[in-house]
Design a protein around this motif. Structure first.
Motif, PDB file in Angstrom:
ATOM      1  N   THR A 190       0.834  -1.201   0.000  1.00 26.64           N
ATOM      2  CA  THR A 190       0.000   0.000   0.000  1.00 26.64           C
ATOM      3  C   THR A 190       0.869   1.251   0.000  1.00 26.64           C
ATOM      4  OG1 THR A 190      -1.609  -1.235   1.313  1.00 26.64           O
ATOM      5  CG2 THR A 190      -1.916   1.131   1.166  1.00 26.64           C
ATOM      6  N   LEU A 191       1.901   1.245   0.820  1.00 30.14           N
ATOM      7  CA  LEU A 191       2.781   2.422   0.887  1.00 30.14           C
ATOM      8  C   LEU A 191       3.457   2.646  -0.464  1.00 30.14           C
ATOM      9  CD1 LEU A 191       4.367   1.920   4.421  1.00 30.14           C
ATOM     10  CD2 LEU A 191       2.463   3.396   3.743  1.00 30.14           C
ATOM     11  N   VAL A 192       3.895   1.545  -1.095  1.00 30.51           N
ATOM     12  CA  VAL A 192       4.564   1.662  -2.394  1.00 30.51           C
ATOM     13  C   VAL A 192       3.632   2.301  -3.421  1.00 30.51           C
ATOM     14  CG1 VAL A 192       5.472   0.331  -4.332  1.00 30.51           C
ATOM     15  CG2 VAL A 192       6.169  -0.231  -1.999  1.00 30.51           C
ATOM     16  N   HIS A 193       2.341   1.969  -3.315  1.00 26.88           N
ATOM     17  CA  HIS A 193       1.388   2.490  -4.317  1.00 26.88           C
ATOM     18  C   HIS A 193       0.622   3.708  -3.809  1.00 26.88           C
ATOM     19  CE1 HIS A 193       1.987  -0.606  -7.293  1.00 26.88           C
ATOM     20  NE2 HIS A 193       1.948  -1.521  -6.357  1.00 26.88           N
ATOM     21  N   SER A 194       1.257   4.494  -2.962  1.00 26.28           N
ATOM     22  CA  SER A 194       0.538   5.630  -2.367  1.00 26.28           C
ATOM     23  C   SER A 194       0.684   6.934  -3.140  1.00 26.28           C
ATOM     24  CB  SER A 194       1.008   5.852  -0.923  1.00 26.28           C
ATOM     25  OG  SER A 194       0.481   4.836  -0.102  1.00 26.28           O
ATOM     26  N   ALA A 195       1.511   6.944  -4.170  1.00 31.09           N
ATOM     27  CA  ALA A 195       1.753   8.206  -4.878  1.00 31.09           C
ATOM     28  C   ALA A 195       0.445   8.820  -5.385  1.00 31.09           C
ATOM     29  CB  ALA A 195       2.718   7.968  -6.037  1.00 31.09           C
ATOM     30  N   THR A 196      -0.430   7.979  -5.953  1.00 28.33           N
ATOM     31  CA  THR A 196      -1.702   8.478  -6.484  1.00 28.33           C
ATOM     32  C   THR A 196      -2.494   9.225  -5.413  1.00 28.33           C
ATOM     33  OG1 THR A 196      -1.728   6.479  -7.805  1.00 28.33           O
ATOM     34  CG2 THR A 196      -3.723   7.800  -7.824  1.00 28.33           C
ATOM     35  N   SER A 197      -2.476   8.673  -4.192  1.00 33.53           N
ATOM     36  CA  SER A 197      -3.270   9.275  -3.125  1.00 33.53           C
ATOM     37  C   SER A 197      -2.821  10.690  -2.835  1.00 33.53           C
ATOM     38  CB  SER A 197      -3.157   8.446  -1.850  1.00 33.53           C
ATOM     39  OG  SER A 197      -3.607   7.150  -2.082  1.00 33.53           O
ATOM     40  N   PHE A 198      -1.513  10.932  -2.971  1.00 32.34           N
ATOM     41  CA  PHE A 198      -1.043  12.268  -2.641  1.00 32.34           C
ATOM     42  C   PHE A 198      -1.102  13.204  -3.832  1.00 32.34           C
ATOM     43  CE2 PHE A 198       0.483   9.650   0.733  1.00 32.34           C
ATOM     44  CZ  PHE A 198       0.129  10.415   1.818  1.00 32.34           C
ATOM     45  N   ARG A 199      -0.995  12.628  -5.040  1.00 30.69           N
ATOM     46  CA  ARG A 199      -1.133  13.462  -6.220  1.00 30.69           C
ATOM     47  C   ARG A 199      -2.586  13.911  -6.352  1.00 30.69           C
ATOM     48  NH1 ARG A 199       1.092  10.060  -9.551  1.00 30.69           N
ATOM     49  NH2 ARG A 199      -0.855   9.411 -10.446  1.00 30.69           N
ATOM     50  N   ARG A 200      -3.486  13.010  -6.023  1.00 26.48           N
ATOM     51  CA  ARG A 200      -4.915  13.364  -6.114  1.00 26.48           C
ATOM     52  C   ARG A 200      -5.513  13.287  -4.731  1.00 26.48           C
ATOM     53  NH1 ARG A 200      -6.978   9.370 -10.503  1.00 26.48           N
ATOM     54  NH2 ARG A 200      -8.943  10.195  -9.740  1.00 26.48           N
ATOM     55  N   PHE A 201      -5.259  14.329  -3.954  1.00 24.41           N
ATOM     56  CA  PHE A 201      -5.609  14.251  -2.549  1.00 24.41           C
ATOM     57  C   PHE A 201      -7.123  14.240  -2.325  1.00 24.41           C
ATOM     58  CE2 PHE A 201      -5.410  15.438   1.983  1.00 24.41           C
ATOM     59  CZ  PHE A 201      -4.531  14.454   2.380  1.00 24.41           C
ATOM     60  N   ASP A 202      -7.895  14.637  -3.353  1.00 25.83           N
ATOM     61  CA  ASP A 202      -9.346  14.617  -3.191  1.00 25.83           C
ATOM     62  C   ASP A 202      -9.856  13.196  -2.929  1.00 25.83           C
ATOM     63  OD1 ASP A 202      -8.369  14.362  -5.890  1.00 25.83           O
ATOM     64  OD2 ASP A 202     -10.453  14.164  -6.515  1.00 25.83           O
ATOM     65  N   ALA A 230      -3.631   1.114  -5.639  1.00 22.04           N
ATOM     66  CA  ALA A 230      -3.392   2.549  -5.689  1.00 22.04           C
ATOM     67  C   ALA A 230      -4.700   3.335  -5.648  1.00 22.04           C
ATOM     68  CB  ALA A 230      -2.610   2.903  -6.954  1.00 22.04           C
ATOM     69  N   ARG A 231      -5.720   2.838  -6.338  1.00 29.40           N
ATOM     70  CA  ARG A 231      -6.933   3.628  -6.515  1.00 29.40           C
ATOM     71  C   ARG A 231      -7.966   3.406  -5.411  1.00 29.40           C
ATOM     72  NH1 ARG A 231     -10.853   5.970  -6.936  1.00 29.40           N
ATOM     73  NH2 ARG A 231     -11.715   7.236  -8.626  1.00 29.40           N
ATOM     74  N   VAL A 232      -8.042   2.181  -4.875  1.00 22.55           N
ATOM     75  CA  VAL A 232      -9.070   1.867  -3.881  1.00 22.55           C
ATOM     76  C   VAL A 232      -8.485   1.727  -2.480  1.00 22.55           C
ATOM     77  CG1 VAL A 232     -10.768   0.130  -3.179  1.00 22.55           C
ATOM     78  CG2 VAL A 232     -10.536   0.738  -5.585  1.00 22.55           C
ATOM     79  N   VAL A 233      -7.391   0.965  -2.364  1.00 24.06           N
ATOM     80  CA  VAL A 233      -6.868   0.658  -1.032  1.00 24.06           C
ATOM     81  C   VAL A 233      -6.136   1.848  -0.413  1.00 24.06           C
ATOM     82  CG1 VAL A 233      -5.222  -0.766   0.231  1.00 24.06           C
ATOM     83  CG2 VAL A 233      -6.756  -1.817  -1.436  1.00 24.06           C
ATOM     84  N   ALA A 234      -5.181   2.422  -1.157  1.00 24.04           N
ATOM     85  CA  ALA A 234      -4.340   3.463  -0.560  1.00 24.04           C
ATOM     86  C   ALA A 234      -5.137   4.677  -0.058  1.00 24.04           C
ATOM     87  CB  ALA A 234      -3.250   3.893  -1.537  1.00 24.04           C
ATOM     88  N   PRO A 235      -6.097   5.216  -0.832  1.00 25.08           N
ATOM     89  CA  PRO A 235      -6.843   6.359  -0.296  1.00 25.08           C
ATOM     90  C   PRO A 235      -7.595   6.023   0.994  1.00 25.08           C
ATOM     91  CG  PRO A 235      -7.243   6.135  -2.644  1.00 25.08           C
ATOM     92  CD  PRO A 235      -6.463   4.924  -2.225  1.00 25.08           C
ATOM     93  N   ARG A 236      -8.132   4.811   1.068  1.00 23.63           N
ATOM     94  CA  ARG A 236      -8.845   4.431   2.293  1.00 23.63           C
ATOM     95  C   ARG A 236      -7.877   4.289   3.454  1.00 23.63           C
ATOM     96  NH1 ARG A 236     -11.806   3.196  -1.820  1.00 23.63           N
ATOM     97  NH2 ARG A 236     -14.078   3.125  -1.687  1.00 23.63           N
ATOM     98  N   PHE A 237      -6.701   3.739   3.151  1.00 20.07           N
ATOM     99  CA  PHE A 237      -5.688   3.602   4.192  1.00 20.07           C
ATOM    100  C   PHE A 237      -5.306   4.976   4.743  1.00 20.07           C
ATOM    101  CE2 PHE A 237      -1.158   3.781   5.237  1.00 20.07           C
ATOM    102  CZ  PHE A 237      -1.100   2.854   6.255  1.00 20.07           C
ATOM    103  N   TRP A 238      -4.961   5.885   3.851  1.00 22.99           N
ATOM    104  CA  TRP A 238      -4.522   7.209   4.307  1.00 22.99           C
ATOM    105  C   TRP A 238      -5.657   7.979   4.949  1.00 22.99           C
ATOM    106  CZ3 TRP A 238       0.176   7.950   5.423  1.00 22.99           C
ATOM    107  CH2 TRP A 238       1.182   7.275   4.719  1.00 22.99           C
ATOM    108  N   GLY A 239      -6.870   7.804   4.450  1.00 21.83           N
ATOM    109  CA  GLY A 239      -8.027   8.436   5.077  1.00 21.83           C
ATOM    110  C   GLY A 239      -8.129   8.019   6.530  1.00 21.83           C
ATOM    111  N   GLY A 240      -7.932   6.711   6.790  1.00 22.03           N
ATOM    112  CA  GLY A 240      -7.987   6.208   8.157  1.00 22.03           C
ATOM    113  C   GLY A 240      -6.844   6.733   9.004  1.00 22.03           C
TER     114      GLY A 240
END
Ligand SMILES: Nc1ncnc2c1ncn2[C@@H]1O[C@H](COP(=O)(O)OP(=O)(O)OP(=O)(O)O)[C@@H](O)[C@H]1O
Ligand SMILES: [Mg+2]
Lengths: 266, 266
Positions: B34-46, B145-155
């Motif tokens: 999840t951490l490896v694929h987290s770039a998308t979450s920060f590029r698209r913080f929405d 990257a698209r489903v898991v990482a944003p939920r992880f960081w949201g939490g």
């Protein structure tokens, strides 16, 4: 004419049971090819092998000149950008509206401005006759409507290769004809190549260029729609006319009914 | 006979332990992925903001109400004990320190695991069961990257904020009981609390705890959802496992962290 999809000597099984045995199949560029067969004969499995969701261990699968067997995930993703797939049960994103589902890939993969995305999305929805439901959520639609939205989504980025898993299931006769024509038109207008998995014989024979019949994991017959209609193979005849008795068993292999019901032979 | 039973017992314990360790290892491996694929979450913080809304804002009511009650109980119990020593003015200190150091991070995390963690597991598990994750992969979009990482960081982001709100509500609850209801001196309540609570050792340590719990709960919740068998029972089992494993993880980590924080880190 070159082949966009080529499968040779493919054996595939889940666990130890072989589901596909010795499959050889070619889909020429620009054509619309149907794979038909009874429920459970391995059609969805075959599509997943073409899409790279399953890896062949024995035999080769080639798409657009690239061997899928030992591709890295990066290469596979690059290839999939040129590919669209309609899932058997739609697989619409349940947390997004119909509109956002169709616009999903445009937003993820392109830099198009939102106004262009809007026009494209509405055109795709219009093509399946569902421009009016753009703001509904997937759970608010009937099964047939969901499948038509999924069709719009699968073709959103005008893919080179479109894989359809049962596009006709659950459609009423009018939608059936319209969707059949739409699949043909998408193929010709976009210059795409399509693989259509179906058991709707009558509808697909009207639109496809070539047919493969699969039974119990083996390709048992193939030909153009005219050849298939004229075929005297008992198997093909049974399939086209939907007869219960014939070479293809309706029953999954099992013990005899009397054994299962615990009856003794007199 | 007895020996055999004992051996079987030992083997069972060993087996279970191995499986638990294996599960923890798989969760950590998934977290790394999840951490490896987290770039998308920060590029698209929405994408993350949306998940903060779902995970954080929807846990808000239960966190605020529970915080208030816990603080009131602390006020009552603290006053009851402290008045034996004639130091009931210190009730503010007791309430604040218990909340900021322990109860805030721990109870908020337990509530978060059962309210938001289970929801994350169920959502991802259902997306998998209905082939939405496969569909995403076929669109060349990585679901991690698209489903898991944003939920992880949201939490992870919601957790410390919720814990702080929990503590703040708890202090208000303690104030209501001790000062407004029982009549402890207003000025003493606040000034002693202010003097006794240390920013670095109490507040920052509390935030560190809740960050760690946020990582643990979010990793477990997303892992269980992603690995859930794609069936109704599979998803419901995964949801239960999320709540049980998260709660155990929170309590175990709390012990470790507290020990380190009290002894100093070196
Ligand atoms: N994930 C799986 N694990 C184990 N066996 C599977 C799995 N998926 C499918 N099978 C088995 O593989 C065989 C072929 O399944 P497949 O889904 O390809 O059939 P199909 O031709 O698409 O059928 P239908 O027309 O009903 O959709 C079936 O016998 C099924 O039991
Ligand atoms: Mg199928």
């Amino acid at each position: 004419m070159t082949n966009l999809v080529e499968i040779s000597n493919l054996n595939f099984g889940y666990g130890s049971r072989l589901v596909l045995k010795g499959i050889n199949l070619a889909v020429p560029k620009g054509s619309l090819v149907a794979i038909m067969g009874l429920s459970g004969c391995g059609k969805t499995t075959l599509l997943r092998l073409i899409g790279g969701q399953l890896r062949a261990r024995d035999g080769t699968v080639t798409v657009a000149g690239q061997r899928l067997n030992d591709m890295s995930q990066g290469e596979l993703y690059a290839l999939r950008r040129r590919l669209g797939m309609l899932f058997q049960f739609g697989a619409l994103f349940t947390d997004l509206s119909v509109y956002d589902n169709v616009a999903f890939q445009m937003r993820e993969h392109t830099q198009l401005p939102e106004s262009v995305i809007r026009d494209l999305t509405l055109m795709k929805l219009n093509a399946v006759g569902l421009r009016g439901v753009q703001s509904l959520m997937p759970s608010e639609m009937s099964g047939g409507m969901a499948r038509r939205v999924a069709l719009a989504r699968a073709t959103a980025l005008d893919p080179e290769l479109i894989l359809y898993d049962e596009p006709f299931a659950g459609l009423d006769p009018i939608s059936l004809g319209v969707i059949g024509q739409l699949i043909r038109r998408l193929n010709d207008a976009l210059g795409a190549t399509s693989v259509l998995v179906t058991h709707d014989v009558q509808e697909s024979l009207k639109i496809v260029d070539y047919v493969y019949f699969v039974s119990e994991g083996v390709i048992v017959a193939q030909g153009t729609p005219d050849q298939i209609r004229a075929s005297t193979l008992p198997f093909v005849h049974q399939f086209i006319w939907g007869e219960a008795d014939g070479p293809m068993p309706f029953h999954y292999p099992a013990r005899t009914m009397s054994d299962d019901l615990g009856m003794r032979e007199a | 006979m007895v020996l055999e039973a004992t051996l079987r017992g030992i083997r069972l314990v060993g087996d279970r332990t191995l499986r638990i360790v294996e599960r923890i290892g798989a969760t950590v491996a998934f977290l790394v992925m999840t951490l490896v694929h987290s770039a998308t979450s920060f590029r698209r913080f929405d994408l993350v903001i949306r998940e903060i809304f779902f995970a954080g804002v929807q846990s808000l009511i239960i966190i605020l109400v529970s915080g208030l009650f816990v603080g009131m109980v602390l006020g009552l119990q603290g006053h009851e004990t402290l008045q034996n020593y004639g130091s009931e003015q210190s009730v503010g200190v007791l309430v604040a320190l218990s909340l900021v150091r322990e109860l805030g991070p721990v109870v908020a995390a337990l509530l978060f695991a059962s309210r938001a963690g289970s929801a994350i597991t169920a959502e991802i598990g259902l997306m998998k069961a209905t082939e939405q994750l496969s569909a995403m992969e076929m669109m060349a979009i990585n679901p991690i990257a698209r489903v898991v990482a944003p939920r992880f960081w949201g939490g992870v982001i919601s957790m410390p904020l919720l814990a702080m709100l929990f503590s703040a509500m708890g202090i208000i609850g303690g104030f209501l009981v001790a000062v407004v209801l029982i009549g402890v001196d207003d000025g003493a309540f606040w000034s002693q609390m202010q003097a006794a609570v240390d920013f670095r050792h109490d507040i920052v340590n509390g935030i560190i705890k809740s960050l760690v719990f946020g990582v643990a709960v979010s990793a477990i919740a997303t892992f269980e959802g992603y690995e859930a068998p794609p069936t109704a029972e599979g998803v419901s089992g995964a949801t239960t496992r999320t709540v049980v494993s998260s709660s155990l993880a929170i309590l175990a980590l709390d012990l470790v962290l507290t020990a380190f924080m009290l002894k100093g880190w070196n």
